[in-house]
Design an enzyme around this catalytic site. Structure first.
Site: not given
Length: 399
Positions: A14, A38, A98, A125, A127, A180, A198
C-alpha cells in the site's frame, strides 16, 4: 494553495502505491519528504531520492516541517505508538491499519480530540469501497438497521475458486498466495479475524457503538472441506464469508461466519478479491456497494482520498458523549450446514432437519455450536437462510 508535506511509515504494497500515485499526479498537492522503513537496503521497485529513507521514526515525528503522517505498517502496537506520538506533536494522521484501529478505536479517537488533530482511516476497511465515508456522510441523517459485508478479498477469492472452479481449499489458498492476495501465514484472513476487525470498525460508524473485535462471535473458512463445496455446487449456491451487525430495539448484535447465498442475493456475484457491503436503513432501504478490497492501488486510493480530506480540512465525526445503544450476544436460532464432526458427535441441542453422509442441516445457535467445537476441533458450520432451505425442500432436493 499550500502544498502539504508528509512523512510516510511503511513502504510495502500500500505504501508503494501511495508513493507512486503522489509522484505521478501533482493534483493532490502533497509531497512525501521522508519514509521510515525497517530495512533501507531492501530492493524496491521504486525510484527514490537519496536520503528519503530512514529507520529512525523520530526523523519524521520530530520534523516540524511535516504537516501529515501517513501510517501504513503492519504491526498494530508499533502503529499505535506512532499515532500517539504524532498526535502529541500536533500532527494529523492517515492510516490503513485495521487491526490497530479495531483494537484501540475509542482510545485513538479520544486522543484525536484531546490533541485537536485529525485521524482518517478509510483504507482500513474494504479497500477502494468508501464505506466509512458513506456511513458518516450519506447515512448521517438516516438510521441504519443492519450492515452485512464481504470484507476480506482473500477469503472471497478462495471461496470463488472452490465453488466456481471446483478447487479444493488448499489449492485455492495456494493460488491466493501466489497472486499476492494471501500472506504466507493466512490465519488472520481465513480465520475470519480480519473481517471481524473491519466489522468492529464499521459498527461504530453505523451505530455509534464501540465494540472490541474479540466480543464478536467468529467462524472462519479454514475448516471447510469437500462436503460443503459439493453441497453448494449441487444446489447452485455460493459460499461467502460475511460479517454482519444489526440493531433491534437499541441492542446491537454481530457475528462473522460463512453463509450460503443463492443467485437472488446481492453477494452471489461478488467474486475473487472484490468486497461488497449491503446496508439497510430506515429511509434509504437496502443499498449495495462493491469494489476491489485488496491490492496496492485500491487501498492506496482510500488513503489518497483521506489525504485530500486533510488538505481541504474536512470535518471528522465527533464521539458521542453517551452511547445510547448496547451490545448483545447473538442468540438467534438459525439453520446451519454442519460438518467436520466425528462418529461420536452428539446432536443433542440441535434440531436436525436433514442428515446425509458427512453433514447435517440443523437449527441451532451460534454460541451452542462454539461450545460443540471445543470437543470437535474440526467442526464447522455454514449458515443458510430459511428461504434457501424452503426452496430446497420444495424442489425435493433434500431427502
Amino acid at each position: 494553495m499550500k502544498k502539504f508535506k508528509a512523512g510516510l511509515f511503511g513502504l510495502g504494497v500500500v505504501g508503494s502505491g501511495v508513493y507512486k500515485a503522489l509522484q505521478q499526479n501533482g493534483k493532490y498537492g502533497i509531497s512525501i519528504e521522508k519514509i521510515a522503513v525497517k530495512n533501507i537496503d531492501k530492493k524496491r521497485d521504486l525510484e527514490l531520492p537519496n536520503g528519503i529513507l530512514t529507520t529512525a521514526a523520530v526523523e519524521i515525528l520530530d520534523n516540524t516541517d511535516l504537516d501529515i503522517i501517513i501510517e501504513l505498517i503492519n504491526d498494530p502496537e508499533e502503529a499505535f505508538s506512532i499515532v500517539k506520538k504524532a498526535f502529541k506533536k500536533g500532527k494529523s494522521v492517515v492510516s490503513a491499519n485495521k487491526k490497530m484501529v479495531a483494537l484501540y478505536h475509542k482510545e485513538i479517537l479520544e486522543l484525536r480530540e484531546k490533541h485537536g488533530v485529525k485521524f482518517f482511516y478509510e483504507g482500513a476497511v474494504c479497500g477502494s469501497v468508501p464505506i466509512l465515508r458513506l456511513l458518516d456522510q450519506h447515512y448521517k441523517s438516516d438510521q441504519v438497521n443492519s450492515i452485512k459485508a464481504i470484507a476480506n478479498g482473500t477469503c472471497n477469492f478462495i471461496l470463488s475458486k472452490m465453488v466456481s472452479e471446483n478447487q479444493g481449499y488448499d489449492l485455492a489458498l495456494k493460488d491466493a498466495q501466489d497472486l499476492g492476495f494471501a500472506e504466507l501465514d493466512p490465519y488472520s484472513d481465513v480465520s475470519g479475524e480480519d473481517t471481524r476487525f473491519k466489522l468492529s470498525i464499521m459498527i461504530y460508524h453505523a451505530f455509534g457503538l464501540f465494540i472490541h473485535p474479540n466480543e464478536i462471535p467468529l467462524q472462519g473458512i479454514n475448516y471447510l472441506d469437500e462436503n460443503i463445496k459439493d453441497f453448494a455446487q449441487k444446489h447452485h449456491l455460493k459460499i461467502k464469508l460475511i460479517g454482519e451487525a444489526q440493531e433491534v430495539n437499541g441492542k446491537i448484535t454481530a457475528k462473522v461466519e460463512p453463509q450460503l447465498v443463492n443467485e437472488s442475493h446481492d453477494f452471489y456475484n461478488i467474486e475473487n478479491e472484490y468486497n461488497g457491503i449491503l446496508v439497510d436503513a430506515v429511509f434509504a432501504g437496502e443499498q449495495f456497494v462493491k469494489g476491489k478490497g485488496a491490492g496496492s492501488f485500491p487501498t492506496a486510493l482510500a488513503v489518497l482520498s483521506n489525504l485530500k480530506d486533510l488538505k481541504y480540512d474536512l470535518a471528522v465525526a465527533k464521539i458521542a458523549k453517551k452511547e445510547i445503544k448496547s451490545y448483545s450476544k447473538n442468540s438467534k436460532t438459525e439453520i446451519y450446514f454442519i460438518a467436520g464432526f466425528n462418529d461420536n458427535f452428539n446432536f443433542q441441542g440441535l434440531e436436525v432437519l436433514n442428515k446425509e453422509e458427512g453433514y447435517i442441516l440443523a437449527k441451532g445457535q451460534f454460541d451452542y455450536l462454539e461450545e460443540l467445537k471445543k470437543g470437535n476441533p474440526d467442526l464447522y458450520w455454514v449458515q443458510l437462510s430459511e428461504n434457501i432451505f424452503e426452496e430446497l425442500v420444495n424442489q425435493e432436493a433434500l431427502i
